[in-house]
Enzyme design. Structure first.
Site, PDB file in Angstrom:
ATOM      1  N   ARG A 228       0.836  -1.194   0.000  1.00  0.00           N
ATOM      2  CA  ARG A 228       0.000   0.000   0.000  1.00  0.00           C
ATOM      3  C   ARG A 228       0.881   1.259   0.000  1.00  0.00           C
ATOM      4  NH1 ARG A 228      -3.553  -2.564  -1.640  1.00  0.00           N
ATOM      5  NH2 ARG A 228      -5.646  -2.872  -0.814  1.00  0.00           N
TER       6      ARG A 228
ATOM      7  N   HIS B 283      -0.061  -0.077  -9.748  1.00  0.00           N
ATOM      8  CA  HIS B 283      -0.896  -0.897  -8.841  1.00  0.00           C
ATOM      9  C   HIS B 283      -1.479  -2.107  -9.594  1.00  0.00           C
ATOM     10  CE1 HIS B 283      -3.429  -0.694  -4.914  1.00  0.00           C
ATOM     11  NE2 HIS B 283      -3.333  -1.943  -5.343  1.00  0.00           N
TER      12      HIS B 283
HETATM   13  P1  NAP Z   1      -2.447 -11.036   5.498  1.00  0.00           P
HETATM   14  O1  NAP Z   1      -2.589 -12.476   5.154  1.00  0.00           O
HETATM   15  O2  NAP Z   1      -3.469 -10.410   6.403  1.00  0.00           O
HETATM   16  O3  NAP Z   1      -0.997 -10.847   6.121  1.00  0.00           O
HETATM   17  C1  NAP Z   1      -0.574  -9.665   6.719  1.00  0.00           C
HETATM   18  C2  NAP Z   1       0.783  -9.893   7.370  1.00  0.00           C
HETATM   19  O4  NAP Z   1       1.262  -8.639   7.865  1.00  0.00           O
HETATM   20  C3  NAP Z   1       0.706 -10.839   8.581  1.00  0.00           C
HETATM   21  O5  NAP Z   1       1.827 -11.666   8.613  1.00  0.00           O
HETATM   22  C4  NAP Z   1       0.723  -9.880   9.764  1.00  0.00           C
HETATM   23  O6  NAP Z   1       1.263 -10.413  10.938  1.00  0.00           O
HETATM   24  C5  NAP Z   1       1.638  -8.797   9.228  1.00  0.00           C
HETATM   25  N1  NAP Z   1       1.451  -7.539   9.971  1.00  0.00           N
HETATM   26  C6  NAP Z   1       0.317  -6.811  10.132  1.00  0.00           C
HETATM   27  N2  NAP Z   1       0.553  -5.740  10.908  1.00  0.00           N
HETATM   28  C7  NAP Z   1       1.843  -5.807  11.263  1.00  0.00           C
HETATM   29  C8  NAP Z   1       2.682  -5.017  12.095  1.00  0.00           C
HETATM   30  N3  NAP Z   1       2.219  -3.919  12.730  1.00  0.00           N
HETATM   31  N4  NAP Z   1       3.966  -5.381  12.264  1.00  0.00           N
HETATM   32  C9  NAP Z   1       4.449  -6.493  11.651  1.00  0.00           C
HETATM   33  N5  NAP Z   1       3.710  -7.296  10.853  1.00  0.00           N
HETATM   34  C10 NAP Z   1       2.426  -6.960  10.672  1.00  0.00           C
HETATM   35  O7  NAP Z   1      -2.421 -10.138   4.182  1.00  0.00           O
HETATM   36  P2  NAP Z   1      -2.042 -10.583   2.691  1.00  0.00           P
HETATM   37  O8  NAP Z   1      -3.160 -11.295   2.069  1.00  0.00           O
HETATM   38  O9  NAP Z   1      -0.717 -11.240   2.716  1.00  0.00           O
HETATM   39  O10 NAP Z   1      -1.933  -9.150   1.967  1.00  0.00           O
HETATM   40  C11 NAP Z   1      -1.029  -8.155   2.407  1.00  0.00           C
HETATM   41  C12 NAP Z   1      -1.356  -6.832   1.748  1.00  0.00           C
HETATM   42  O11 NAP Z   1      -0.993  -6.842   0.361  1.00  0.00           O
HETATM   43  C13 NAP Z   1      -2.838  -6.456   1.698  1.00  0.00           C
HETATM   44  O12 NAP Z   1      -3.276  -5.916   2.929  1.00  0.00           O
HETATM   45  C14 NAP Z   1      -2.901  -5.433   0.579  1.00  0.00           C
HETATM   46  O13 NAP Z   1      -2.775  -4.130   1.100  1.00  0.00           O
HETATM   47  C15 NAP Z   1      -1.676  -5.767  -0.273  1.00  0.00           C
HETATM   48  N6  NAP Z   1      -2.051  -6.175  -1.652  1.00  0.00           N
HETATM   49  C16 NAP Z   1      -1.586  -5.448  -2.704  1.00  0.00           C
HETATM   50  C17 NAP Z   1      -1.894  -5.818  -3.992  1.00  0.00           C
HETATM   51  C18 NAP Z   1      -1.350  -5.084  -5.183  1.00  0.00           C
HETATM   52  O14 NAP Z   1      -1.757  -5.341  -6.316  1.00  0.00           O
HETATM   53  N7  NAP Z   1      -0.409  -4.180  -5.024  1.00  0.00           N
HETATM   54  C19 NAP Z   1      -2.689  -6.957  -4.220  1.00  0.00           C
HETATM   55  C20 NAP Z   1      -3.145  -7.679  -3.123  1.00  0.00           C
HETATM   56  C21 NAP Z   1      -2.813  -7.280  -1.832  1.00  0.00           C
HETATM   57  P3  NAP Z   1       0.552 -11.661  11.713  1.00  0.00           P
HETATM   58  O15 NAP Z   1       0.833 -12.849  10.816  1.00  0.00           O
HETATM   59  O16 NAP Z   1       1.252 -11.737  12.986  1.00  0.00           O
HETATM   60  O17 NAP Z   1      -0.907 -11.338  11.800  1.00  0.00           O
HETATM   61  C1  GLV Z   2      -5.244  -4.839  -4.193  1.00  0.00           C
HETATM   62  O1  GLV Z   2      -4.553  -3.913  -3.981  1.00  0.00           O
HETATM   63  C2  GLV Z   2      -5.843  -5.653  -3.175  1.00  0.00           C
HETATM   64  O2  GLV Z   2      -5.828  -5.285  -1.995  1.00  0.00           O
HETATM   65  O3  GLV Z   2      -6.372  -6.736  -3.529  1.00  0.00           O
END
Ligand code: NAP
Ligand code: GLV
Length: 312
Positions: free
Chosen positions: A227, A275
């Protein structure tokens, strides 16, 4: 009844796919003739302020995005559970992006591209992958998938999360108290965190100065595919200019689309993508959310429900 409320994507395409997948279960769009009280599920992306008006029978909010930071800031978000998108193909897309950018920076494409432009024959040998440490911030669905594939490519992988983790082949760090240790041996920093108050602005000069120097000759690298709210763009520009960072890949920005006058556009060592690292697609998205709807209607519990207190 399922209501679609999508901005900036082809809502019609999603609606058709949902109608096919859900059969008799009614699917409506804004502007159709329906009673808001009959809506049990709303599927959203960038919902408008009135998106939830009159939805008194809501059972769940379905988020097209994996990240729900913007949704959680909606002024009229109802109290229903929020189910976010989690999907193998989405993870694969994200890992494809991360691997492409890690390997590009590891082999110092920035430097060789500049040399090519200057018609300069300057031999230089990047470190081997196992001597290059990739640090992934966020060890959730996406972070763990990226870690697995980077490990298979022989990179030395480290990871940082909120709660402690044990992942084979990954040196795991957690919490603010282990953040500096995590950074101190990281050459390429990959951001796959959700945007929360705790992670806002985490990609700043103070963080960049703590990364390992000396392995990647031009300086450590950051890759942000999470993000834009994580990054302080003025700090990134300064760090890419004064050598604190050797290069950056940014898929997300403080303001999107990235404004024309952003100095990031002009930096040779900054790779910009609009993005697109991982895009939710109707085929797998509809399959996943139709299953969520059908399962809940059959009395099964919802999966991948957002924890509103944690903010992700
Ligand atoms: P997720 O499964 O919820 O994983 C989030 C990870 O971040 C978890 O390991 C969590 O720790 C860690 N975390 C959260 N807050 C933290 C903090 N304060 N300090 C340290 N670690 C922290 O999310 P995901 O599915 O992997 O997705 C991650 C992000 O990618 C999304 O939220 C989104 O913003 C982004 N994204 C971007 C795109 C794009 O096209 N650019 C596409 C999809 C997603 P814990 O394991 O301990 O809970
Ligand atoms: C894209 O940025 C998503 O959060 O899926």
């Amino acid at each position: 009844m399922l209501l679609l409320h999508l901005s900036d994507v082809d809502e019609n395409r999603w609606a058709n796919a949902y109608r096919e997948a859900l059969g008799d279960y009614p699917v409506v769009r804004r502007g159709d003739d329906f009673d808001p009280a009959d809506i049990e599920y709303i599927f959203v992306w960038k919902p408008k302020p009135d998106a939830f008006d009159g939805l008194t029978g809501l059972k769940a909010v379905l988020s097209l995005g994996a990240g729900v930071d913007a949704l959680l800031k909606h002024p009229n978000l109802p109290d229903a559970p929020i189910v976010r998108f989690v999907d193998d193909q989405l993870s694969q897309q994200m890992t494809d992006y991360v691997v492409a950018h890690v390997t590009m920076h590891h082999r110092r494409f920035t430097r060789f591209a500049a040399d090519q432009k200057a018609r300069a024959w300057r031999q230089f040998y990047p470190p081997i992958s196992s001597e290059t440490n990739v640090g992934i911030m966020g060890l959730g669905v996406l972070g763990q998938d990226a870690a697995r594939r980077l490990s298979a490519l022989d990179f030395t992988v480290r990871g940082w999360s909120r709660s402690p983790k044990s992942i084979e082949g990954v040196a795991c760090f957690s919490g603010p108290e282990q953040f500096d240790d995590f950074l101190s041996e990281t050459d390429i920093l990959v951001d796959l965190l959700p945007l929360t108050p705790d992670t806002t602005g985490i990609l700043n000069m103070d963080t960049f100065r703590k990364l390992r120097r000396g392995v990647l000759e031009d300086g450590p690298v950051i890759i942000n595919a999470a993000r834009g709210g994580h990054q302080r763009e003025a700090d990134i520009v300064a760090a890419l200019t004064d050598g604190t960072l050797g290069a950056a890949s940014l898929d997300v920005f403080e303001v999107e689309p990235l404004p024309q006058d952003s100095p990031l556009w002009a930096l040779d060592n900054c790779f910009i993508t609009p993005h697109i690292a991982a895009i939710s697609n109707p085929k797998t998205g509809v399959r996943y959310f139709s299953q969520v709807v059908n399962d809940q209607r059959a009395g099964k519990p919802l999966i991948n429900v957002v924890d509103r207190d944690r903010g992700y």
